[in-house]
Motif scaffolding. Sequence first.
Motif, mmCIF file in Angstrom:
data_model
loop_
_atom_site.group_PDB
_atom_site.id
_atom_site.type_symbol
_atom_site.label_atom_id
_atom_site.label_comp_id
_atom_site.label_asym_id
_atom_site.label_seq_id
_atom_site.Cartn_x
_atom_site.Cartn_y
_atom_site.Cartn_z
ATOM 1 N N LEU A 1 -2.410 -8.534 14.012
ATOM 2 C CA LEU A 1 -3.314 -7.073 12.921
ATOM 3 C C LEU A 1 -2.970 -7.537 11.691
ATOM 4 O O LEU A 1 -4.057 -7.707 10.829
ATOM 5 C CB LEU A 1 -3.040 -6.485 13.695
ATOM 6 C CG LEU A 1 -3.803 -4.694 13.581
ATOM 7 C CD1 LEU A 1 -3.573 -3.763 14.146
ATOM 8 C CD2 LEU A 1 -3.688 -4.664 12.396
ATOM 9 N N VAL A 2 -2.083 -7.553 11.388
ATOM 10 C CA VAL A 2 -1.998 -7.722 9.903
ATOM 11 C C VAL A 2 -2.165 -9.112 9.013
ATOM 12 O O VAL A 2 -2.932 -9.080 8.189
ATOM 13 C CB VAL A 2 -0.251 -7.665 9.416
ATOM 14 C CG1 VAL A 2 0.470 -7.767 8.068
ATOM 15 C CG2 VAL A 2 0.515 -7.116 9.861
ATOM 16 N N ARG B 1 13.828 -6.415 2.022
ATOM 17 C CA ARG B 1 14.139 -6.883 3.171
ATOM 18 C C ARG B 1 13.970 -8.788 3.578
ATOM 19 O O ARG B 1 14.591 -9.183 3.776
ATOM 20 C CB ARG B 1 13.513 -6.835 3.797
ATOM 21 C CG ARG B 1 12.239 -7.454 4.128
ATOM 22 C CD ARG B 1 11.060 -6.511 5.014
ATOM 23 N NE ARG B 1 9.621 -6.996 4.569
ATOM 24 C CZ ARG B 1 8.785 -8.200 5.349
ATOM 25 N NH1 ARG B 1 9.554 -8.626 5.830
ATOM 26 N NH2 ARG B 1 7.480 -8.007 5.164
ATOM 27 N N LEU C 1 -10.391 -9.255 13.590
ATOM 28 C CA LEU C 1 -10.642 -7.216 13.826
ATOM 29 C C LEU C 1 -11.072 -6.374 14.279
ATOM 30 O O LEU C 1 -10.450 -5.857 14.606
ATOM 31 C CB LEU C 1 -10.624 -7.412 11.731
ATOM 32 C CG LEU C 1 -9.679 -6.522 11.566
ATOM 33 C CD1 LEU C 1 -8.027 -6.498 11.520
ATOM 34 C CD2 LEU C 1 -10.299 -6.026 9.767
ATOM 35 N N THR D 1 6.215 -7.764 12.559
ATOM 36 C CA THR D 1 6.440 -8.156 10.884
ATOM 37 C C THR D 1 7.721 -8.176 10.463
ATOM 38 O O THR D 1 8.246 -9.381 9.460
ATOM 39 C CB THR D 1 5.588 -7.171 9.681
ATOM 40 O OG1 THR D 1 4.748 -6.677 10.342
ATOM 41 C CG2 THR D 1 5.294 -7.568 8.458
ATOM 42 N N ILE E 1 -2.101 1.432 11.324
ATOM 43 C CA ILE E 1 -1.881 0.890 10.319
ATOM 44 C C ILE E 1 -3.180 -0.300 9.902
ATOM 45 O O ILE E 1 -3.493 -0.643 8.769
ATOM 46 C CB ILE E 1 -0.839 -0.558 10.839
ATOM 47 C CG1 ILE E 1 0.028 0.589 10.294
ATOM 48 C CG2 ILE E 1 -0.834 -1.474 9.919
ATOM 49 C CD1 ILE E 1 1.891 -0.112 11.255
ATOM 50 N N LEU E 2 -3.890 -0.084 11.153
ATOM 51 C CA LEU E 2 -5.510 -0.667 10.903
ATOM 52 C C LEU E 2 -6.256 0.222 9.946
ATOM 53 O O LEU E 2 -6.603 -0.255 8.685
ATOM 54 C CB LEU E 2 -6.308 -0.947 12.237
ATOM 55 C CG LEU E 2 -7.934 -1.551 12.213
ATOM 56 C CD1 LEU E 2 -7.193 -3.118 11.378
ATOM 57 C CD2 LEU E 2 -7.984 -1.871 13.469
ATOM 58 N N VAL F 1 3.809 -3.357 15.314
ATOM 59 C CA VAL F 1 2.992 -4.386 14.299
ATOM 60 C C VAL F 1 3.881 -4.508 13.514
ATOM 61 O O VAL F 1 4.238 -5.134 12.008
ATOM 62 C CB VAL F 1 2.052 -3.317 13.214
ATOM 63 C CG1 VAL F 1 1.461 -4.109 12.395
ATOM 64 C CG2 VAL F 1 0.570 -3.007 14.408
ATOM 65 N N ILE F 2 4.831 -2.872 12.591
ATOM 66 C CA ILE F 2 6.660 -2.767 11.804
ATOM 67 C C ILE F 2 6.741 -3.901 12.020
ATOM 68 O O ILE F 2 7.608 -4.997 11.883
ATOM 69 C CB ILE F 2 7.038 -1.896 11.163
ATOM 70 C CG1 ILE F 2 5.883 -1.029 11.243
ATOM 71 C CG2 ILE F 2 8.230 -1.870 10.477
ATOM 72 C CD1 ILE F 2 6.136 0.602 10.829
ATOM 73 N N ALA G 1 -6.533 -8.270 9.014
ATOM 74 C CA ALA G 1 -7.052 -7.314 8.318
ATOM 75 C C ALA G 1 -6.315 -8.088 6.714
ATOM 76 O O ALA G 1 -7.098 -7.580 5.775
ATOM 77 C CB ALA G 1 -5.850 -6.456 8.344
ATOM 78 N N PHE H 1 5.607 -0.151 2.741
ATOM 79 C CA PHE H 1 6.486 -1.335 3.475
ATOM 80 C C PHE H 1 4.762 -3.057 3.456
ATOM 81 O O PHE H 1 5.775 -4.350 3.479
ATOM 82 C CB PHE H 1 6.862 -0.995 4.501
ATOM 83 C CG PHE H 1 7.055 -2.124 6.298
ATOM 84 C CD1 PHE H 1 8.755 -2.657 5.413
ATOM 85 C CD2 PHE H 1 6.734 -2.567 6.798
ATOM 86 C CE1 PHE H 1 9.764 -3.575 6.453
ATOM 87 C CE2 PHE H 1 7.878 -3.926 7.569
ATOM 88 C CZ PHE H 1 8.381 -4.190 7.274
ATOM 89 N N PHE H 2 4.604 -2.564 3.704
ATOM 90 C CA PHE H 2 2.942 -3.518 3.983
ATOM 91 C C PHE H 2 2.749 -3.953 2.482
ATOM 92 O O PHE H 2 1.104 -4.533 2.878
ATOM 93 C CB PHE H 2 1.792 -3.183 4.845
ATOM 94 C CG PHE H 2 1.931 -2.802 6.410
ATOM 95 C CD1 PHE H 2 3.142 -4.025 6.865
ATOM 96 C CD2 PHE H 2 3.003 -2.010 6.753
ATOM 97 C CE1 PHE H 2 2.555 -4.450 8.543
ATOM 98 C CE2 PHE H 2 3.154 -2.154 8.884
ATOM 99 C CZ PHE H 2 3.336 -3.423 8.972
ATOM 100 N N TYR I 1 -4.900 -0.494 6.458
ATOM 101 C CA TYR I 1 -5.290 -1.815 6.150
ATOM 102 C C TYR I 1 -7.088 -1.674 5.540
ATOM 103 O O TYR I 1 -7.484 -2.382 4.933
ATOM 104 C CB TYR I 1 -5.542 -3.231 7.095
ATOM 105 C CG TYR I 1 -4.076 -3.995 6.220
ATOM 106 C CD1 TYR I 1 -3.776 -4.362 5.522
ATOM 107 C CD2 TYR I 1 -3.076 -3.619 6.632
ATOM 108 C CE1 TYR I 1 -3.030 -5.228 5.007
ATOM 109 C CE2 TYR I 1 -1.783 -4.311 7.246
ATOM 110 C CZ TYR I 1 -1.747 -5.341 5.623
ATOM 111 O OH TYR I 1 -0.713 -5.735 5.817
#
Lengths: 397, 348
Positions: free
Chosen positions: B304-305, A359, B316, B293, A173-174, B289-290, B308, A339-340, A177
Motif C-alpha cells: 500500500l505504501v 527510527r 492502488l 513499514t 493511511i491510503l 501498514v505501520i 500510494a 511517520f510516513f 496518501y
Amino acid sequence: MELLSWGEIAIRSVTQLTPVWVALIITFFVSIRYKRSLGLYGKLFDSTVGMIGFALVMFWVYTGVFSTMFELVATHDPLSQVSGMKNKVPGTPMRGAEAGDYPYYLWGGDNLARDVFSRVMIGSGIVVLIAPLATLFAFMVGITLGLPAGYYGGRLDLVLSFLANLILAFPVILLFYLLVTPEIRMTGMPQYMAVVLFSFPLIFFGVLINSRYYIDPMKRNILMVVILGVLGWLYLSLINEANSKVTLFNAIDGFDVDAGLLTVFVSVVFVNSPTVFRIVRGLAMDIKTRDYVAAAQTRGEGTWYIMLWEILPNARGPLIVDFCLRIGYTTILLGTLGFFGLGLESESPNWGATINEGRKLLSIYPHPALPPAIALLSLVLGLNLLADGLREESLKD
Amino acid sequence: MLLFILRRFAVMVFTALCLTFIVFFMTNLYPNLEKLAKSEGNFRMDDAAVASFLDNRGYLDPLPIKYGRWLGVLPGYVIEGSDGKTRGQCFERGTDGTGAPRFCGVLQGNWGFSTVFKDDVGSIVATRLSLTGVLMFWVMVIMIPTALVLGVVAGMREGSRTDRTLSTVAITTTATPEYVSGVIFIAVFSSSAFGLKWFKGSAATAMENPTFENFFLPVVTIALYGMGYIARMTRASMAEVMTAQYIRTARLKGVSFGNIVMKHALRNALIAPFTVIMLQFPWLLNGVVIVETLFNYKGFGWVLVQAAGNNDIELLLAVSVVSVVVVLVTQLISDIGYVYLNPRISVN
C-alpha cells in the motif's frame, strides 16, 4: 567539559521545565480550591485518574505554549545544526558553545546534529495547537450533519450515513496518501475541501443563534453580525491564499496558513468527522424520544431549536468524553502522518516526523527516537485518562 | 436472512464501486499522472512530451470511460500513438495485439499491471496478502485470548484493585500507537545501546522463515494496540452481566464463584466483544501498514505504501478493493454473528 551523568541530565531537564511546573501548580491549586463552584471541570479533581490525566495533558499544553510562544523551555533552536553534535549521546557538552548558549545537548543530538530536547519540547506546540482545533472542527461538521440525520431519519439519514460509512471504509493511511501528497496540493483539492469543511462552524453558529433569537430580531442581528463577522473573517483568511487555487477575497485575507499545515488539518478533520457524525446521530435518535422533546414539539418550537437547544445540551456528557478521546486519536493520526513523511515539511519538529527520522538508526542510537515516542504516548495516555475521569464523574449524578 | 445478506451484499458492491471511483479520480488528477509519466518515461520530459506519453496510453480520456475500462464494462483502449506505435490496454506486453480480447477489466479477472513492481497486480496482491495473512494470524492468536482474559478478570469483580490495575494497563495500550510501541520495543529489545538484543529489529527474514526471534516484535506491536480496546469492551460487558439477576440467583443457590464466571456469565459477556473483535479487523489494517513499514516486512501494508507513494494507479485500486472488502465483510459477519449469539435480536 565532562559528559553529564543521568542524574544531572534529569535535574537539568526538570529545571529547564520550571515555568511549566509553576503553571501546573498554580492551575491545580486554583482548581482544587474552587472545585465546588466549577461544575464538571471541578468534579474532575475528585477522581485520581482524572487528575493524573489532566496533569499530563496540561503539562504538554504548557510546554507547547511556553516553548513556542515565549521561547522559554527549549534550550536550542530546533532547526539549527551544530557541527560535531551528530548522534551524540544525552548530556554531551555542546561543541563551540558561546556565551548565552545552553552548554549541553541534554537529551543528545539527532542524525542532523540538532538538539533532541528542544525538538521534542517545541514539537509539542504543534500538537497541542492542531489536535484540539481539528477535533473541534470535526465536531462542528459531525454535529451539524448528525443532528438532522438522527432527528429526521429517513432518506436524509440514509444518504448521510452512506457517505459516512464510505469514508470510514477507507484505510486511513491510503486516504492520507491520496490527500496529502504535493501533487494533490497542486490541484487545489485540499483547499476546496477546506472551503466545504470550514464552512460548517459558520452554518452551525448561524443556525444556533437564529433558532434561539428569531423572536427578538434586534438581538439576533447584532449577535449574528458580531459572531459571523469574526468567524467569516477567520474562514476567509484560512481558505484564501495568494498564488493558489482559492483567491476569492485576497484583499481581506488576514493571515496565511502554511499549505502543508492546511492539508494536514483538512485531512485530519475529514477522517474524524464521520465517526463524530455517527455518535451524534445515535445520540439524537435516542434523545428525540424523550418527553422534553415531545414537550418542545407541542409548544411548536422549530426543528432546529429542538435539535440545537433541546437535544444537543442533553447529549453533552458523552460528547465531552468523546472529545477528549478524539483529541488523543487525532494526536495519533498527526503522528502517523509525520511517520510516513506526509504533510508538514520534513525538518519540522513534529513528533511523528522526529520518530520517523530517529527510527532509521534505532538499533545503534535509540536516543533521538525514544523521547518523541514517549512524549506522544504520555499525551495520548493523559487524554484517555482524562476522558475516563470525566466519564466516571459525569455518571455519578 | 437470505434477503438481509443479499441487501447487504448489494450495498457492499455499491460502496466498493463508489470508493474505487474516488480512488480512481484522485489518482488520475493531472499532477499525479504527470508524476507517473515522469517516473515511467524519464524525469526530464517537458510538458508536451508528458502529454503525448499520457495520450498514447489512454490516460487523458474522460474519467468515466477510463473507469469503465478498468472495470471491464467498456472495451480497452487501442490507440495509435503519436510515435507510430499502436498500444492497447488488453495487448500482451511486447506483442502487437493480434487476438487480444476487447475487454480486459476487473470483471474479466484482469487487475492490471503495476508500474512500480513491473508485474501483474493480481499476483502481487495475492503473494503480499498471504504474507500479511501469516502476520494477522499470529496477531489474532496473541491478541484475542489475552484481551478476553484481561477483560473477564477485570470485569468479574468491578472496582477491585485488580480491576483498576488491569483497566489502567488497557488504557495505556490503547494510548500507544504502533509506531510508538514498535520504536520502544526495537530500542529496548534489539538495540546495542540497551544491550538486550533478544529479538531482531527487522522482520525482513520472517517472510521466508518466521521464527520467534524475528516475528515476535511485529506481532506484539500490532496486538498491543488493539488489545486494550477489546479488553475494555469485554470488561464493560462482563461487569454488566455480573450485576444481572440470574447471577445473583446462582450465587444465592450456592454456586461457587468460579462456576458462576465460567458457566453462567462468560457466554453472555462475550457477545459484545465478538462484534468489537470483528470490527477491529479494518483497524488492524492501519497497524499492519505501520508495522510492516517499521519492521520492513514486505506484506500488504508495505505494498500500500509503495503503491500510494509512487501513484501506481492499478495497484492502488486493487489494494483499496481488498481493504474495502475486508471492512465490509467483517461488518457483515459481525452483524450476522451478533444475531446468532444474541437471541433477543433478529434481523427482521
